[in-house]
Design a protein around this motif. Structure first.
Motif, short mmCIF file in Angstrom:
data_model
loop_
_atom_site.label_atom_id
_atom_site.label_comp_id
_atom_site.label_asym_id
_atom_site.label_seq_id
_atom_site.Cartn_x
_atom_site.Cartn_y
_atom_site.Cartn_z
N UNK A 1 32.49 54.32 90.46
CA UNK A 1 31.38 53.60 91.06
C UNK A 1 30.60 52.81 90.01
N UNK A 2 29.94 51.77 90.47
CA UNK A 2 28.94 51.08 89.66
C UNK A 2 27.71 50.98 90.55
N UNK A 3 26.69 51.74 90.21
CA UNK A 3 25.49 51.79 91.04
C UNK A 3 24.44 50.79 90.55
N UNK A 4 23.85 50.03 91.46
CA UNK A 4 22.73 49.18 91.07
C UNK A 4 21.54 50.08 90.72
N UNK A 5 20.91 49.90 89.57
CA UNK A 5 19.84 50.80 89.11
C UNK A 5 18.74 51.05 90.15
N UNK A 6 18.35 50.02 90.89
CA UNK A 6 17.22 50.21 91.80
C UNK A 6 17.43 51.28 92.85
N UNK A 7 18.67 51.52 93.26
CA UNK A 7 18.88 52.57 94.27
C UNK A 7 19.80 53.69 93.78
N UNK A 8 20.19 53.65 92.52
CA UNK A 8 21.07 54.69 91.98
C UNK A 8 20.35 56.04 92.03
N UNK A 9 21.03 57.09 92.52
CA UNK A 9 20.40 58.42 92.54
C UNK A 9 19.96 58.83 91.13
N UNK A 10 20.79 58.51 90.15
CA UNK A 10 20.45 58.75 88.75
C UNK A 10 20.53 57.42 88.03
N UNK A 11 19.52 57.11 87.21
CA UNK A 11 19.56 55.85 86.48
C UNK A 11 20.04 56.05 85.05
N UNK A 12 19.72 57.20 84.50
CA UNK A 12 20.09 57.49 83.12
C UNK A 12 20.60 58.92 83.02
N UNK A 13 21.68 59.12 82.29
CA UNK A 13 22.12 60.47 82.01
C UNK A 13 22.15 60.63 80.49
N UNK A 14 21.65 61.77 80.04
CA UNK A 14 21.66 62.03 78.60
C UNK A 14 22.66 63.14 78.31
N UNK A 15 23.60 62.85 77.44
CA UNK A 15 24.63 63.83 77.07
C UNK A 15 24.36 64.28 75.63
N UNK A 16 24.03 65.55 75.47
CA UNK A 16 23.78 66.05 74.12
C UNK A 16 25.10 66.37 73.41
N UNK A 17 25.09 66.12 72.10
CA UNK A 17 26.27 66.45 71.31
C UNK A 17 25.80 67.30 70.14
N UNK A 18 26.39 68.47 69.99
CA UNK A 18 25.85 69.41 69.00
C UNK A 18 26.91 70.37 68.51
N UNK A 19 26.61 71.03 67.41
CA UNK A 19 27.47 72.09 66.89
C UNK A 19 26.66 73.38 66.85
N UNK A 20 27.05 74.33 67.62
CA UNK A 20 26.41 75.65 67.59
C UNK A 20 25.04 75.68 68.24
N UNK A 21 24.52 76.90 68.40
CA UNK A 21 23.24 77.13 69.07
C UNK A 21 22.09 76.43 68.38
N UNK A 22 22.08 76.51 67.05
CA UNK A 22 20.98 75.90 66.30
C UNK A 22 20.99 74.39 66.46
N UNK A 23 22.20 73.85 66.40
CA UNK A 23 22.36 72.41 66.57
C UNK A 23 21.87 71.96 67.92
N UNK A 24 22.19 72.79 68.93
CA UNK A 24 21.78 72.44 70.29
C UNK A 24 20.26 72.43 70.42
N UNK A 25 19.62 73.41 69.78
CA UNK A 25 18.17 73.51 69.86
C UNK A 25 17.50 72.25 69.30
N UNK A 26 18.06 71.73 68.22
CA UNK A 26 17.49 70.51 67.62
C UNK A 26 17.63 69.32 68.58
N UNK A 27 18.85 69.19 69.15
CA UNK A 27 19.11 68.08 70.08
C UNK A 27 18.25 68.23 71.34
N UNK A 28 18.16 69.46 71.85
CA UNK A 28 17.33 69.73 73.04
C UNK A 28 15.90 69.25 72.84
#
Length: 492
Positions: A292-319
């Motif tokens: 799909x390609x959703x037009x932003x004005x009616x897209x259910x989600x406009x932005x998705x953030x994908x975290x990339x990390x190594x280990x629990x500590x790394x995740x905490x920093x990204x979070x």
RNA sequence: CGGGAUGUAGCGUAGCCCGGUUAUCGCGCCUGGUUUGGGACCAGGAGGUCGCAAGUUCGAAUCUUGCCAUCCCGACCA
């Protein structure tokens, strides 16, 4: 699970069917021709519905709700309307089930519970609404009556496709009553314009506004106005209709009012509707082989953030960093999701959100945080770049608008490239077979010629465009004189 | 509604023609571990009214009939 989509070039129809299901918009149900609209698809419908509802209210309309069932005697009152819909009506004949004496645990229809009068499940609500309006309208002071309803309707279609043509579908239907013909025609055109701006500005699908020929007109209407859109396979899709109903329903249901001179007159009517079919239009106008390609004005989600990390500590920093970004985005009214689901790796998520058409994807990892940037990817162009975290929300806000415009322009360019003129029958047939799309051509104005063209080419007159220039010419089939071109296409 | 095809675990499938022990494989799922910048890997595990119903048979995913649903073509579709 295989998420590989059939490509559009390989099989456009299969691509569409797979996409609807794989992107989790809707599913087939246990009932022939009826769909289950899944949360992602319903969220899209809600956004469309909310915006349309706002636009209806801004133009003076209010919402009400009328029954699902229409007594047969009311349904048949407006003859042409009844005739037009008769062969696709579901009918309720009984109101009770009883235990089957011959088959334990099974139920049968109780023959003793037969209804005296059958109830038609509404294929459209003019009948029940005009029967009601009769009681609401006595004086010119009761007019205009400007009512809309959000509802489901049932049309027993023989061949169905998710969103495009389902046996049951969701829609809105406006039903208005006016003192004069002029006012009713004005309303019809006004609502057509509301539809056109909604579809173009919010769904980013360019449309042609026009009038239907007599044979394509709504059953019971004097005039049917429509918006027509072009899909990527070159077929046209009727995206919305607005009908001037004249006094047909007023006469059928005896709805009269006293004017200022105490003279009794029949009221003038309109009805107009768009349905979940618009979702089909949205999918087929913009989406690609990745999804799909959703037009932003009616897209259910406009932005998705994908975290990339190594280990629990790394995740905490990204979070922690993501949390700040999310708050900034939300403060600007941006619909954002943080997908920190640990079961799926980033690559999988990238593909998944492309399938779902989320306009902007942000990847955020330690590497980015060190440089005070994020990796930002556009769904429409698939372009990726590094963007500073400072002022990110403002940047994204502007980008969403840019994407909206880009998607619209792309669809508009496609339509322009695929709208051609044909001046001879040979050209007409050749164009249809080679490229599909809209074909602008002269027609002699008779239903007979229209029918012959349809039989020979499967192309129908989509509409007589409202902004048509008058131009003398000759009909491509009959050679008879014509004053203007009309728009032909093969259609959904 | 007419013609054709299909239906086996959440998804994709093998087996069916030519009936025979516990229905094949991959993905996904669960547990544990290692991982995480474009659809991860190892080990162990769970999951099946073979679309539904009747029939034939000692025995049916497999044969027969009916029904349901989906896809394609046609008719139909404001």
């Amino acid at each position: 699970m295989s998420k590989e989509l059939t490509s559009r070039a390989e099989d456009y129809s299969q691509w569409y069917n797979e996409l609807v299901v794989k992107a989790a918009l809707a599913d087939h149900s246990a009932v022939r021709g009826c769909m289950v609209i899944k949360p992602y698809g319903y969220a899209l419908w809600e956004n469309m519905r909310d915006q349309l509802d706002k636009m209806f209210k801004e133009t003076g309309h209010v919402n009400a709700y009328f029954p699902l069932f229409v007594p047969k005697s009311l349904f048949e009152a407006e003859e042409k309307n009844a005739e037009g819909f008769a062969k696709e009506c579901a009918v309720v004949t009984h109101y009770r089930l009883i235990a089957d004496p011959e088959n334990k645990g099974k139920l049968i229809v109780d023959p003793a519970a037969k209804l005296e009068e059958e109830l038609i499940i509404r294929p459209t609500s003019e009948a029940i609404i005009w029967n009601t309006y009769k009681g609401w309208i006595q004086s010119y002071r009761d007019l205009p009556l400007l009512i809309n309803q959000w509802a489901n309707v049932v049309r027993w279609e023989m061949r169905t496709r998710l969103f495009l043509r389902t046996a049951e579908f969701l829609w809105q239907e406006g039903h208005t009553a006016h003192a004069t013909k002029e006012e009713a025609v004005e309303e019809t055109v006004k609502m057509l314009n509301v539809y056109a701006s909604f579809v173009e500005e919010y769904m980013a699908v360019p449309v042609i506004k026009g009038v239907k020929t007599a044979s394509e007109r709504f059953a019971g209407a004097e005039d049917t106005y429509c918006i027509e859109a072009l899909m990527q396979d070159g077929k046209a899709l009727q995206a919305g209709t607005s009908h001037f109903l004249g006094q047909n329903f007023a006469k059928a249901f005896d709805v009269k009012f006293s004017d200022k001179n105490n003279k009794l007159e029949y009221v003038w009517a309109t009805s107009w509707g768009v349905s979940t079919r618009l979702i089909g239009a949205l999918i087929m106008a913009h989406s690609d082989d990745q999804g799909l390609v959703m037009p932003p004005k009616i897209a259910p989600l406009q932005v998705v953030i994908v975290p990339i990390y190594k280990g629990e500590e790394g995740k905490a920093i990204v979070d922690a960093k993501a949390k700040i970004i999310i708050e900034e985005l939300k403060a600007l009214g941006i619909r954002v999701k943080y997908d920190d689901n640990d079961n799926a790796r980033p690559g999988w998520k990238f593909a998944e959100y492309e399938l779902k058409g989320v306009p902007v994807r942000i990847a955020l990892g330690q590497r980015d945080i060190d440089n005070n940037v994020v990796e930002l990817a556009r769904r429409d162009t698939k372009e990726k770049k590094s963007v500073s975290i400072d002022g990110l929300a403002v940047y994204v806000k502007a980008l969403l608008e840019e994407i909206q415009q880009y998607i619209f322009n792309k669809a508009l360019d496609f339509r322009t490239e695929n709208t051609r003129k044909a001046d001879t029958w040979d050209d007409f047939v050749k164009l249809l077979d080679e490229k599909a799309g809209f074909i602008s051509a002269h027609w002699d104005g008779t239903p007979e010629t229209e029918e012959k063209i349809k039989e020979q080419t499967k192309a129908t007159i989509r509409c007589i465009p409202l902004d048509n220039e008058m131009e003398d010419g000759v009909c491509i089939l009959s050679g008879k004189p014509s004053k203007q071109r009309v728009l032909f296409a093969r259609a959904y």
